[in-house]
Design a protein around this motif. Structure first.
Motif, PDB file in Angstrom:
ATOM      1  N   GLY A   1       0.806  -1.209   0.000  1.00  0.00           N
ATOM      2  CA  GLY A   1       0.000   0.000   0.000  1.00  0.00           C
ATOM      3  C   GLY A   1       0.840   1.261   0.000  1.00  0.00           C
ATOM      4  N   LEU A   2       1.936   1.262   0.758  1.00  0.00           N
ATOM      5  CA  LEU A   2       2.816   2.433   0.806  1.00  0.00           C
ATOM      6  C   LEU A   2       3.532   2.641  -0.528  1.00  0.00           C
ATOM      7  CD1 LEU A   2       4.291   2.016   4.400  1.00  0.00           C
ATOM      8  CD2 LEU A   2       2.671   3.762   3.631  1.00  0.00           C
ATOM      9  N   ARG A   3       3.874   1.536  -1.195  1.00  0.00           N
ATOM     10  CA  ARG A   3       4.480   1.663  -2.536  1.00  0.00           C
ATOM     11  C   ARG A   3       3.483   2.265  -3.512  1.00  0.00           C
ATOM     12  NH1 ARG A   3       6.737  -3.499  -1.614  1.00  0.00           N
ATOM     13  NH2 ARG A   3       5.053  -4.432  -2.842  1.00  0.00           N
ATOM     14  N   ARG A   4       2.251   1.779  -3.485  1.00  0.00           N
ATOM     15  CA  ARG A   4       1.230   2.263  -4.419  1.00  0.00           C
ATOM     16  C   ARG A   4       0.912   3.736  -4.190  1.00  0.00           C
ATOM     17  NH1 ARG A   4      -2.751  -3.041  -4.021  1.00  0.00           N
ATOM     18  NH2 ARG A   4      -1.588  -4.353  -5.492  1.00  0.00           N
ATOM     19  N   SER A   5       1.040   4.191  -2.943  1.00  0.00           N
ATOM     20  CA  SER A   5       0.767   5.602  -2.641  1.00  0.00           C
ATOM     21  C   SER A   5       1.917   6.512  -3.048  1.00  0.00           C
ATOM     22  CB  SER A   5       0.494   5.767  -1.141  1.00  0.00           C
ATOM     23  OG  SER A   5       1.691   5.658  -0.389  1.00  0.00           O
ATOM     24  N   GLY A   6       3.060   5.909  -3.408  1.00  0.00           N
ATOM     25  CA  GLY A   6       4.222   6.697  -3.804  1.00  0.00           C
ATOM     26  C   GLY A   6       5.092   7.130  -2.645  1.00  0.00           C
ATOM     27  N   ALA A   7       4.841   6.557  -1.439  1.00  0.00           N
ATOM     28  CA  ALA A   7       5.629   6.957  -0.275  1.00  0.00           C
ATOM     29  C   ALA A   7       6.996   6.292  -0.251  1.00  0.00           C
ATOM     30  CB  ALA A   7       4.872   6.631   1.010  1.00  0.00           C
ATOM     31  N   VAL A   8       7.067   5.018  -0.661  1.00  0.00           N
ATOM     32  CA  VAL A   8       8.319   4.269  -0.573  1.00  0.00           C
ATOM     33  C   VAL A   8       8.522   3.434  -1.825  1.00  0.00           C
ATOM     34  CG1 VAL A   8       8.133   4.109   1.963  1.00  0.00           C
ATOM     35  CG2 VAL A   8       7.298   2.221   0.532  1.00  0.00           C
ATOM     36  N   ASP A   9       9.763   2.988  -1.987  1.00  0.00           N
ATOM     37  CA  ASP A   9      10.114   1.999  -2.990  1.00  0.00           C
ATOM     38  C   ASP A   9      10.918   0.941  -2.256  1.00  0.00           C
ATOM     39  OD1 ASP A   9      10.501   0.657  -5.365  1.00  0.00           O
ATOM     40  OD2 ASP A   9      12.262   1.830  -5.921  1.00  0.00           O
ATOM     41  N   THR A  10      10.591  -0.321  -2.412  1.00  0.00           N
ATOM     42  CA  THR A  10      11.266  -1.376  -1.658  1.00  0.00           C
ATOM     43  C   THR A  10      11.838  -2.430  -2.589  1.00  0.00           C
ATOM     44  OG1 THR A  10       9.230  -2.675  -1.396  1.00  0.00           O
ATOM     45  CG2 THR A  10       9.714  -1.051   0.313  1.00  0.00           C
ATOM     46  N   GLY A  11      12.884  -3.087  -2.101  1.00  0.00           N
ATOM     47  CA  GLY A  11      13.501  -4.209  -2.785  1.00  0.00           C
ATOM     48  C   GLY A  11      14.010  -5.175  -1.743  1.00  0.00           C
ATOM     49  N   TYR A  12      14.857  -6.107  -2.151  1.00  0.00           N
ATOM     50  CA  TYR A  12      15.386  -7.088  -1.204  1.00  0.00           C
ATOM     51  C   TYR A  12      16.247  -6.372  -0.159  1.00  0.00           C
ATOM     52  CZ  TYR A  12      17.950 -11.038   0.715  1.00  0.00           C
ATOM     53  OH  TYR A  12      18.510 -11.962   1.562  1.00  0.00           O
ATOM     54  N   ARG A  13      15.770  -6.368   1.096  1.00  0.00           N
ATOM     55  CA  ARG A  13      16.456  -5.719   2.209  1.00  0.00           C
ATOM     56  C   ARG A  13      16.826  -4.269   1.872  1.00  0.00           C
ATOM     57  NH1 ARG A  13      20.123 -10.103   5.572  1.00  0.00           N
ATOM     58  NH2 ARG A  13      18.540 -11.736   5.658  1.00  0.00           N
ATOM     59  N   ARG A  14      15.931  -3.618   1.168  1.00  0.00           N
ATOM     60  CA  ARG A  14      16.188  -2.238   0.733  1.00  0.00           C
ATOM     61  C   ARG A  14      14.899  -1.439   0.840  1.00  0.00           C
ATOM     62  NH1 ARG A  14      14.780   0.216  -3.836  1.00  0.00           N
ATOM     63  NH2 ARG A  14      15.967   1.997  -4.635  1.00  0.00           N
ATOM     64  N   ILE A  15      14.960  -0.302   1.508  1.00  0.00           N
ATOM     65  CA  ILE A  15      13.803   0.586   1.628  1.00  0.00           C
ATOM     66  C   ILE A  15      14.237   1.994   1.253  1.00  0.00           C
ATOM     67  CG2 ILE A  15      12.059   1.552   3.175  1.00  0.00           C
ATOM     68  CD1 ILE A  15      12.461  -0.972   4.917  1.00  0.00           C
TER      69      ILE A  15
END
Length: 221
Positions: free
Chosen positions: A193-207
């Motif tokens: 949900g936070l990715r879809r809102s444009g607040a964060v981008d996440t990956g493997y052990r990466r925020i």
């Protein structure tokens, strides 16, 4: 979003140097409890590496995340200062290295470096204010709790990059779920949900915090 300073960053050079010589060096694996709420021991821990969470229990039995502690932070000083039982439980989230001092060693150190008393007092006051704010969010939805944890991690571990603020620590999702106080599937849904809102981008052990304003809005919702 500003980076918070740790206690060791603000102590006098003499006090910091002496802290590095006192007590015993101890390593705590992930999941190990460093201090238990209600215990009457008086030791103090100076964190040198790793990450630990501070959790309190409400009268109704609800657990709430009060704080995240990292290298340079101090835990356990309240019991050393006032002689009362522990007010919270501290647990290692990652492998955590700390220097363990007895309460008497800690107080004697401050006696030898009186200029550091004010620094410690300000540090304790800031921690209590943060803990009070954290209790307010203890019953919040998982998305709001996730946003709050990410904001605190960014303040402690954040490194500015071209696209925002990178949380510069290899935090497995199980550890992040433990900080949030949620199951891994619930955390995954919150991050989605936070990715879809444009607040964060996440990956493997990466925020990556892309939009801190949006993240703070999610924390309040």
């Amino acid at each position: 979003m500003t980076t918070r300073r740790t206690l060791l960053a603000d102590l006098s050079s003499e006090g910091t140097a002496e802290l590095g010589r006192l007590g015993t060096l101890t390593v705590y694996p992930p999941g190990r409890t460093l201090m238990h709420e209600g215990d009457e021991d008086r030791h103090v821990l100076v964190l040198l590496d790793g990450c630990a969470k501070v959790v309190g229990v409400s009268p109704g039995g609800r657990e709430s995340l009060l704080a995240i502690r990292v290298a340079g932070d101090l835990v356990g000083e309240l019991a050393a200062l006032d002689g009362k039982p522990r007010s919270a439980t501290v647990t290692a989230v990652l492998t955590t290295t700390a220097r363990r001092l007895s309460g008497d060693e800690f107080l004697a150190l401050l006696g030898r470096h009186p200029e550091d008393w004010l620094t410690v007092s300000r540090y304790v006051t800031a921690k209590l204010r943060d803990a009070n704010r954290s209790r307010v969010h203890s019953g919040s939805p998982v998305v709001a709790r996730t946003a709050r944890v990410l904001i605190e991690l960014a303040e402690k571990f954040g490194r500015p990059v071209g696209g925002g603020v990178l949380v510069d620590m290899p935090l497995p999702q199980s550890a992040l779920a433990g900080l949030v106080g949620a199951s891994e599937p619930a955390l995954h849904r919150a991050l989605t949900g936070l990715r879809r809102s444009g607040a964060v981008d996440t990956g493997y052990r990466r925020i990556l915090i892309v939009n801190s304003t949006q993240l703070e809005r999610a924390m309040r919702d």
